[in-house]
Scaffold this active site. Structure first.
Site: not given
Length: 247
Positions: A171, A173
């Site tokens: 991830d 983000r």
């Protein structure tokens, strides 16, 4: 060069957000946005934002637009509903853009369902905001890389394994800019719409004023069963195992 008439119309809808050691953010809005949500038209206030060079004025931002090539990049935005800045109880959704799910209605994930359902939840609550984060495609790897990850998933890898196989983190983000915009729009705590307690904790590290979250499950099918199971087993999501078991 932007004319004085146009400049006068736009400057009061622009706001420069400054933070020591960070790039400035130009926040534009609110824009009145009527949205068809099921059988009703709901009016939201729409904002969008863009990172700028530090020290630029609002006038300089306007004058730079024709040569900025913004169509080649994605910009994030937020839909605000109700008296967001002052209501005691407000919901927010940090929604990562999903080209395949949000636009095409792909059943390989539950993103499109979560987008519309979170809007329903915010309207039903009477106050809230949906952040649509444009640089979050494929958990931050981009649309082109996501298409390659999908090919790997068709060959048996799960979502996490596919991202790692391409050389990315599980991830990638980042929520810092969204939190800065949220802080500009509201100073009171919020309740986060998410199935992932780890996401709440990560957002709190960026300064999110929230200690509560509400889940958002649905649209479970044979097409996204492995995808949802991976969220539970590897990403810390909750309340989905029982639903998956019933498919």
């Amino acid at each position: 060069m932007v004319s004085e008439k146009v400049k006068n119309l736009l400057l009061d809808k622009m706001n420069m957000i400054h933070k020591q050691g960070e790039q400035d953010i130009c926040l534009v809005g609110p824009v009145t946005l009527p949205v068809q949500l099921d059988d009703q038209v709901v009016t939201f206030k729409w904002y969008t934002w863009l990172k700028m060079e530090n020290g630029m004025s609002k006038e300089e931002v306007l004058n730079a637009l024709p040569t900025a090539n913004l169509a080649e990049m994605q910009q994030s935005s937020v839909l605000v509903y109700g008296d967001f800045d002052s209501e005691h109880d407000s919901l927010i959704r940090m929604h990562s853009i999903c080209h395949t799910g949000d636009i095409f209605g792909s059943k390989r994930c539950d993103c499109g369902f979560q987008l519309r359902e979170s809007m329903r939840m915010i309207v039903s609550n009477g106050s809230g905001a949906l952040f649509y984060l444009a640089d979050h495609e494929g958990r931050g790897i981009g649309l082109f890389s996501k298409s390659l990850a999908y090919i790997l998933q068709q060959e048996g890898l799960d979502t996490v394994e596919a991202n790692l196989a391409l050389g990315f983190n599980d991830d990638s983000r980042n929520y810092e800019d969204a939190i800065r915009v949220l802080s500009e729009l509201r100073s009171k705590p919020v309740t986060l719409i998410t199935n992932n307690p780890k996401k709440l904790a990560a957002l709190q590290e960026y300064g999110l004023l929230s200690d509560t979250h509400v889940p958002l499950w649905g649209d479970v099918s044979e097409y996204n069963q492995k995808y949802l199971a991976t969220k539970v087993e590897k990403s810390g999501h909750i309340q989905v195992k029982e639903k998956i078991a019933t498919i």
